[in-house]
Scaffold this active site. Structure first.
Site, mmCIF file in Angstrom:
data_model
loop_
_atom_site.group_PDB
_atom_site.id
_atom_site.type_symbol
_atom_site.label_atom_id
_atom_site.label_comp_id
_atom_site.label_asym_id
_atom_site.label_seq_id
_atom_site.Cartn_x
_atom_site.Cartn_y
_atom_site.Cartn_z
ATOM 1 C CB SER A 148 41.567 15.182 77.461
ATOM 2 O OG SER A 148 41.440 15.087 76.054
ATOM 3 C CE1 TYR A 161 42.998 20.591 77.325
ATOM 4 C CE2 TYR A 161 42.877 18.684 75.867
ATOM 5 C CZ TYR A 161 42.323 19.466 76.862
ATOM 6 O OH TYR A 161 41.108 19.118 77.407
ATOM 7 C CE LYS A 165 42.728 18.487 80.346
ATOM 8 N NZ LYS A 165 41.997 18.790 81.579
#
Length: 255
Positions: A148, A161, A165
């Protein structure tokens, strides 16, 4: 040069996690259209059977195998069943991801932290490792990790998150460097805002979308097919000299 073969996945077997919807399903459809035998995986067999049937009606070779990648005990059977079905694994796409929280990082519970890390980092590490004996037998093995833009620079409200990533990007480079001698290429894609169920909290929020649009050169959300096309490049011989690459598909957000 015969361009019809450069992007062909004929006679290849691809295993894709998180593939019953969104980016994973988009990748699966494009790989199947390129000639691959595709194994789609996610947690619910019923959803997989439905999606596999949709693709079979288009003339594609697709099989659904249920697996909760957050449960490490379910990963070896996923690999074993895949090989039992098609005899090989040439392409692995680690797409499954989890993000149960949206908000300030200090409000993230340890339980949520563990779930994010298990699905987004530990599972790709373990599944890739388990696929190694099969990938090394392939004439053109490719591992594609779906990271991401949050892995390049933390996104507001997506703190852990983003951390996960970033770790996946580093893991991509580690595998790429160590597995070059085994002729296994390992690359990552960093999508920006892609209009899927997973990112619904972003693209349905007018305030957030307003801020995002100000930073985009291409002023729209991306599509799962656009990530699938980039994945096809990384899976095919078109990228035969590419490994350890971190490619963005973000409408210019990170420019």
């Amino acid at each position: 040069m015969d361009l019809s073969t450069v992007f062909s996945l004929q006679d290849k077997v691809a295993l894709i996690t998180g593939a019953s919807k969104g980016i994973g399903y988009g990748i699966a459809e494009i790989f199947a259209a390129a000639g691959a035998k595709v194994i789609i995986s996610s947690r619910k067999q019923e959803a997989l059977d439905e999606k596999a049937e949709q693709l079979k009606r288009k003339g594609y070779e697709v099989t659904g195998i249920a697996c909760n990648v957050g449960n490490m005990d379910e990963l070896p059977p996923l690999v074993e069943k895949s090989v039992a079905k098609y005899g090989q694994i040439d392409i692995l796409v680690n797409n499954a991801a989890s993000n149960p929280v949206f908000g300030p990082v200090h409000e993230t519970s340890l339980e949520a932290f563990d779930k994010i890390m298990d699905v987004n980092v530990k599972a790709p590490f373990e599944l890739t490792r388990l696929c190694f004996p099969h990938l090394r037998k392939s004439a053109s093995a490719s591992v594609i990790n779906i990271s991401s833009i949050g892995g390049l620079s933390p996104e507001t409200g997506l703190g852990i998150y983003s951390v996960s990533k970033a770790a996946l990007i580093s893991l991509t480079k580690v595998y790429a460097k160590e597995w070059g001698d085994a002729k296994i290429r390992v690359n990552a894609i960093c999508p920006g805002l892609i209009q899927t169920k997973f990112s619904e909290a972003l693209w349905t929020n007018d305030k957030i979308m307003g801020m995002i649009m100000k930073q985009l050169a291409i002023k729209r959300a991306g599509t799962a097919d656009e990530i699938g096309a980039m994945a096809l490049f990384l899976a095919s011989q078109a990228s035969s000299y590419t490994t350890g690459a971190i490619l963005t598909a973000d409408g210019g957000f990170t420019i």
